[in-house]
Design a protein around this motif. Structure first.
Motif, mmCIF file in Angstrom:
data_model
loop_
_atom_site.group_PDB
_atom_site.id
_atom_site.type_symbol
_atom_site.label_atom_id
_atom_site.label_comp_id
_atom_site.label_asym_id
_atom_site.label_seq_id
_atom_site.Cartn_x
_atom_site.Cartn_y
_atom_site.Cartn_z
ATOM 1 N N ALA A 160 -12.152 -42.799 46.786
ATOM 2 C CA ALA A 160 -13.225 -42.508 47.733
ATOM 3 C C ALA A 160 -13.025 -43.270 49.039
ATOM 4 C CB ALA A 160 -14.571 -42.858 47.115
ATOM 5 N N ALA A 161 -12.615 -44.527 48.944
ATOM 6 C CA ALA A 161 -12.395 -45.334 50.146
ATOM 7 C C ALA A 161 -11.297 -44.718 51.007
ATOM 8 C CB ALA A 161 -12.033 -46.761 49.754
ATOM 9 N N THR A 162 -10.236 -44.253 50.379
ATOM 10 C CA THR A 162 -9.149 -43.616 51.114
ATOM 11 C C THR A 162 -9.632 -42.347 51.803
ATOM 12 O OG1 THR A 162 -7.502 -44.475 49.562
ATOM 13 C CG2 THR A 162 -6.862 -42.583 50.894
ATOM 14 N N VAL A 163 -10.401 -41.536 51.071
ATOM 15 C CA VAL A 163 -10.917 -40.291 51.634
ATOM 16 C C VAL A 163 -11.836 -40.580 52.819
ATOM 17 C CG1 VAL A 163 -12.413 -38.301 51.171
ATOM 18 C CG2 VAL A 163 -10.702 -38.998 49.477
ATOM 19 N N LEU A 164 -12.721 -41.547 52.663
ATOM 20 C CA LEU A 164 -13.644 -41.904 53.746
ATOM 21 C C LEU A 164 -12.901 -42.448 54.961
ATOM 22 C CD1 LEU A 164 -16.499 -43.510 51.658
ATOM 23 C CD2 LEU A 164 -16.797 -41.598 53.243
ATOM 24 N N ASP A 165 -11.936 -43.324 54.716
ATOM 25 C CA ASP A 165 -11.168 -43.899 55.829
ATOM 26 C C ASP A 165 -10.408 -42.809 56.588
ATOM 27 O OD1 ASP A 165 -12.094 -46.403 55.179
ATOM 28 O OD2 ASP A 165 -10.279 -46.999 54.093
ATOM 29 N N ASN A 166 -9.804 -41.900 55.844
ATOM 30 C CA ASN A 166 -9.055 -40.803 56.493
ATOM 31 C C ASN A 166 -9.990 -39.916 57.290
ATOM 32 O OD1 ASN A 166 -6.659 -41.681 55.369
ATOM 33 N ND2 ASN A 166 -6.710 -40.241 53.656
ATOM 34 N N VAL A 222 -11.164 -32.466 46.219
ATOM 35 C CA VAL A 222 -9.901 -31.922 46.731
ATOM 36 C C VAL A 222 -8.791 -32.978 46.656
ATOM 37 C CG1 VAL A 222 -8.718 -31.088 48.800
ATOM 38 C CG2 VAL A 222 -10.982 -30.192 48.202
ATOM 39 N N ALA A 223 -9.110 -34.206 47.079
ATOM 40 C CA ALA A 223 -8.107 -35.275 47.062
ATOM 41 C C ALA A 223 -7.664 -35.600 45.639
ATOM 42 C CB ALA A 223 -8.667 -36.519 47.734
ATOM 43 N N SER A 224 -8.600 -35.621 44.719
ATOM 44 C CA SER A 224 -8.261 -35.915 43.327
ATOM 45 C C SER A 224 -7.321 -34.869 42.753
ATOM 46 C CB SER A 224 -9.540 -35.988 42.491
ATOM 47 O OG SER A 224 -9.243 -36.127 41.115
ATOM 48 N N LEU A 225 -7.607 -33.605 43.047
ATOM 49 C CA LEU A 225 -6.747 -32.526 42.562
ATOM 50 C C LEU A 225 -5.366 -32.586 43.212
ATOM 51 C CD1 LEU A 225 -9.320 -29.589 42.565
ATOM 52 C CD2 LEU A 225 -8.147 -30.500 40.556
ATOM 53 N N ALA A 226 -5.351 -32.792 44.524
ATOM 54 C CA ALA A 226 -4.083 -32.785 45.249
ATOM 55 C C ALA A 226 -3.184 -33.951 44.850
ATOM 56 C CB ALA A 226 -4.348 -32.820 46.753
ATOM 57 N N GLN A 227 -3.800 -35.125 44.629
ATOM 58 C CA GLN A 227 -3.025 -36.329 44.333
ATOM 59 C C GLN A 227 -2.953 -36.650 42.845
ATOM 60 O OE1 GLN A 227 -4.473 -39.581 46.870
ATOM 61 N NE2 GLN A 227 -5.133 -38.074 48.398
ATOM 62 N N LYS A 228 -3.661 -35.845 42.049
ATOM 63 C CA LYS A 228 -3.715 -36.064 40.598
ATOM 64 C C LYS A 228 -4.176 -37.492 40.280
ATOM 65 C CE LYS A 228 -0.380 -32.519 39.305
ATOM 66 N NZ LYS A 228 -1.435 -31.626 38.821
ATOM 67 N N ARG A 229 -5.267 -37.896 40.942
ATOM 68 C CA ARG A 229 -5.821 -39.230 40.759
ATOM 69 C C ARG A 229 -7.212 -39.149 40.166
ATOM 70 N NH1 ARG A 229 -5.390 -42.322 46.382
ATOM 71 N NH2 ARG A 229 -6.485 -43.917 45.142
ATOM 72 N N ALA A 230 -7.594 -40.173 39.455
ATOM 73 C CA ALA A 230 -8.937 -40.239 38.878
ATOM 74 C C ALA A 230 -9.966 -40.405 39.992
ATOM 75 C CB ALA A 230 -9.032 -41.403 37.895
ATOM 76 N N ILE A 231 -11.229 -40.068 39.676
ATOM 77 C CA ILE A 231 -12.323 -40.182 40.646
ATOM 78 C C ILE A 231 -12.798 -41.633 40.659
ATOM 79 C CG2 ILE A 231 -14.553 -39.265 41.351
ATOM 80 C CD1 ILE A 231 -12.414 -37.154 41.228
ATOM 81 N N ILE A 274 -18.714 -35.380 51.108
ATOM 82 C CA ILE A 274 -17.809 -36.376 50.529
ATOM 83 C C ILE A 274 -17.421 -36.019 49.097
ATOM 84 C CG2 ILE A 274 -19.646 -37.925 49.723
ATOM 85 C CD1 ILE A 274 -16.083 -38.827 51.006
ATOM 86 N N VAL A 275 -18.342 -35.440 48.340
ATOM 87 C CA VAL A 275 -18.003 -35.032 46.969
ATOM 88 C C VAL A 275 -16.913 -33.954 47.001
ATOM 89 C CG1 VAL A 275 -18.865 -33.832 44.916
ATOM 90 C CG2 VAL A 275 -20.178 -35.714 45.906
ATOM 91 N N ALA A 276 -17.046 -33.006 47.926
ATOM 92 C CA ALA A 276 -16.032 -31.952 48.039
ATOM 93 C C ALA A 276 -14.681 -32.539 48.441
ATOM 94 C CB ALA A 276 -16.483 -30.906 49.052
ATOM 95 N N ARG A 277 -14.694 -33.495 49.381
ATOM 96 C CA ARG A 277 -13.444 -34.105 49.837
ATOM 97 C C ARG A 277 -12.774 -34.905 48.708
ATOM 98 N NH1 ARG A 277 -12.606 -34.192 55.356
ATOM 99 N NH2 ARG A 277 -14.366 -33.399 56.602
ATOM 100 N N ILE A 278 -13.592 -35.620 47.948
ATOM 101 C CA ILE A 278 -13.047 -36.396 46.829
ATOM 102 C C ILE A 278 -12.453 -35.472 45.776
ATOM 103 C CG2 ILE A 278 -13.712 -37.869 44.871
ATOM 104 C CD1 ILE A 278 -15.682 -39.251 46.789
#
Length: 227
Positions: free
Chosen positions: A215-221, A201-210, A195-199
């Motif tokens: 995290a909820a979006t990453v987990l749901d997906n 990647v998602a943060s970098l791709a979407q330019k969003r804060a951690i 989950i840390v790795a997924r978060i």
């Protein structure tokens, strides 16, 4: 706006003794590693689930004892006589199930290391009798070896491990992220690492804060994709 791709840079993992987080689930194993000079007869099996800290503790022991670290799968073709001239750690022994050459080499290495008066650390996921080694003499020697077990983490340790994994990736989470993750993921280090790795990647791709929302979006997906 199209989603931008981020660079999934490798985490810089700290493997010093001070970086290993001690808790009731692993305290006995840590104590046995630190008391390595008392092993009888100079060997130990370190086992536990994937991502439980086997590699970290192996590096701690190698630093303390001056040991060389070798993957079991790299044994075929290695100079076993040379390897036996000092302390040695052999990692991921279950990986050589079905590999006769590797098991034969490990059997000879085991005997030579002890004959030379050196120490050996053997690691693998699960307990040794479940490793499925086909060479009877090797299996009996490993199964008869004193074993240190790294157990699954409790909530406090899981939270601390997630915090360390985030720090290894130089990520700064919001305060509510880690308690939220502890309640949502499986109680395992492998799940924490995933989950840390997924978060990241998602943060970098979407330019969003951690954040917890990310995290909820990453987990749901991830849960939706797994169905």
């Amino acid at each position: 706006m199209p989603e931008q791709l981020g660079f999934d840079l490798p985490a810089i993992t700290a493997l010093e003794r001070a970086d290993f987080l001690v808790a009731p689930s692993n305290a006995v194993a840590v104590a046995m590693i630190e008391a390595w000079q008392d092993w009888t007869p100079r060997k130990l099996v370190l086992c536990g689930p994937e991502g439980s800290g086997k590699t970290h503790l192996t590096h701690v022991w190698a630093t303390q004892s001056g040991a060389e670290i070798l993957k079991a799968s790299d044994l075929p073709g290695s100079d076993v006589t040379l390897l036996a001239q000092g302390n040695i750690a052999v990692e991921n022994v279950p990986d050589i199930t079905g590999n006769e050459d590797a098991q034969t080499a490990l059997f000879h290495l085991h005997n030579l290391v002890l004959a030379e008066g050196h120490a050996m650390l053997i690691t693998g996921a699960g307990i040794p009798r479940a490793w499925g080694l086909e060479l009877p003499d090797l299996a009996s020697r490993i199964e008869g070896t004193q074993t240190a077990i790294l157990n699954p983490p409790d909530d406090a340790l899981l939270a601390a491990v997630i915090a360390k994994m985030l720090a290894d990736r130089q990520l700064t989470p919001k305060a509510d992220l880690i308690p939220y993750l502890v309640t949502r993921i499986d109680r395992s280090f492998a799940a924490a690492r995933d989950i840390v790795a997924r978060i990241d990647v998602a943060s970098l791709a979407q330019k969003r804060a951690i954040t917890r929302n990310l995290a909820a979006t990453v987990l749901d997906n991830h849960e939706r994709d797994a169905r």
